[in-house]
Design a protein around this motif. Structure first.
Motif: not given
Ligand code: GLU
Length: 446
Positions: A355-357, A415-418, A431-432, A437-442
């Protein structure tokens, strides 16, 4: 009469799973009857008893929720033992013996060699007063035996094994005290059971022959014996109590993330054919506890079953139950979201990190990267709301024509890496928006 049970460990080591089961059953028996459950520390062996094990026994019982209604220590009862001993010596029910261990060993071997049971021949009873005096004068100190009454057949109705019958003539008079004055377990236990008002003795079947001789000790001390029940011993799934299982204790279970409720639920019913039910609390287990449900076959302790029970216990724990064991910042919503995926509370941290990354994303092929950037765009423009996951996936299903795994899996991975984990509908709000958004862009731009 108030039902009084006791758990009487020797503090010579940590409790293992077999002791824990005995303690639990005694606790359940007392609780069911609204009676008392006493802890008795059997520390007559001063050499082997250690204070750290006394502490550990208390802690282990507390962790299991088995709080004793009183604690006694045999090491503070020596005077009482001495008095009872004197009384039994003067009535001739305890007598001195002078055989050396080597002599006794030889006598046993001779009897066995003749195909006879190795019963002590009561040679010491045949000594005259002069012969005894001569031995004493020569510096021989006796050990002491309890003289079984051969004319009183020993009988009891065992709470688990049913009618029991022993011919005292077929038993050796038990040694109750060593030549150095130290006590063997047998007599002090009886003296204490009388003094503590113990009404029910529930212990392992390795004590059945002790019970036979102890019943006569109760009578010799003018007391009615308690009710006895002897449980079949515990074995592992492989059919015997392995060394590992034999030493498995509370600390091991706790370190392995086992909840006390899971262990209690399993051990309460192990040895019966009743279903193990992790949703039952201590009161429900106590009211359903029934010695007649226990069989005589060895009880199989299955660690895989314990793991399964543990998972279902964890799935029922509330946030309040676990709050102080959770990672910093993880609130009730986090626990609710992650709980169904846990077998152990300790795994919460791993998911909270998701969740927090930061998370580690897999590499996606171009087609999926395009899809993920569509998702990011869509999410950026969407009203976040109560259920952003379903809003997002509902919209993406329409615009991309994707469905099922093709729709969900790339999003979950990005979004979760899993590939698997808690329900995304519960996870995404945690996640918020900004982080999502940052994870999807990344993921779409790598
Ligand atoms: N201290 C004894 C033992 O640990 C107690 C047995 C009993 O319950 O009487 O074996």
């Amino acid at each position: 009469m108030t039902v009084t049970t006791r758990f009487a460990p020797s503090p010579t080591g940590r409790l293992h799973v077999g002791n824990i089961r005995t303690a639990l059953h005694n606790w359940l028996l007392a609780r069911q009857a609204g009676g008392r459950f006493l802890l008795r520390i059997d520390d007559t062996d001063r050499e082997r008893s250690r204070e750290e094990f006394v502490e550990a026994i208390r802690e282990d019982l507390a962790w299991l929720g088995l709080h004793p209604d009183g604690e006694q220590r045999q090491s503070s009862h020596f005077e009482t033992y001495e008095n009872a001993f004197r009384q039994l010596v003067s009535s001739g029910q305890v007598y001195p013996c002078y055989e050396t261990p080597q002599e006794l060993d030889l006598m046993r071997k001779v009897l066995l060699g003749r195909g006879l049971p190795p019963i002590y021949d009561r040679g010491a009873l045949k000594l005259t007063a002069e012969e005894r005096a001569a031995k004493e004068a020569a510096g021989e100190t006796p050990h002491w035996r309890f003289r079984l009454d051969h004319d009183s057949p020993i009988e009891w109705t065992d709470g688990i094994r049913g009618a029991q019958h022993f011919d005292p003539g077929q038993l050796s008079d038990p040694v109750i005290r060593r030549a150095d004055g130290s006590w063997l377990y047998m007599l002090p236990s009886v003296i204490d059971d009388i003094a503590m008002g113990v009404t029910n003795v529930l212990r392992g079947e390795d004590h059945v022959s002790n019970t036979a001789t102890q019943i006569q000790m109760f009578h010799a001390l003018g007391a009615e014996p308690p009710r006895f029940a002897h449980e079949a011993l515990l074995v592992g799934t492989e059919g015997k109590l392995s060394k590992r299982l034999g030493s498995l204790g509370v600390a091991d279970f706790r370190d392995a993330g086992i909840e006390p409720a899971a262990l209690v639920a399993l051990l309460a019913r192990l040895g019966t054919s009743d279903p193990v039910d992790p949703s039952l609390d201590a009161d429900a287990l106590a009211s359903a506890f029934d010695l007649s449900r226990f069989g005589r076959a060895p009880a199989r302790f299955d660690e895989a079953e314990l793991e399964r029970l543990n998972a279902s216990v964890v799935h029922d724990l509330t946030y309040a139950d676990v709050a102080e064991r959770l990672p910093e910042g993880m609130g009730e919503a986090g626990w609710e979201a992650i709980r169904p995926n846990l077998s152990h509370v300790g795994e919460a941290g791993e998911w909270w990190q998701v969740v927090t990354g930061p998370i580690e994303q897999p590499d996606f092929d171009e087609e999926i990267r395009t899809y993920l950037s569509q998702a990011a765009e869509r999410l950026a423009g969407q009203e976040w709301g109560d259920d952003p996951w379903h809003t997002l996936t509902g919209a993406l299903k329409e615009t991309t024509g994707r469905k099922g795994k093709a729709l969900f899996m790339p999003l979950r991975q990005a979004l979760t890496g899993r590939d698997h984990g808690p329900d995304m509908a519960a996870l995404l709000p945690l996640i918020g928006k900004e982080e999502a958004l940052e994870r999807l862009h990344g993921a779409s731009s790598r």
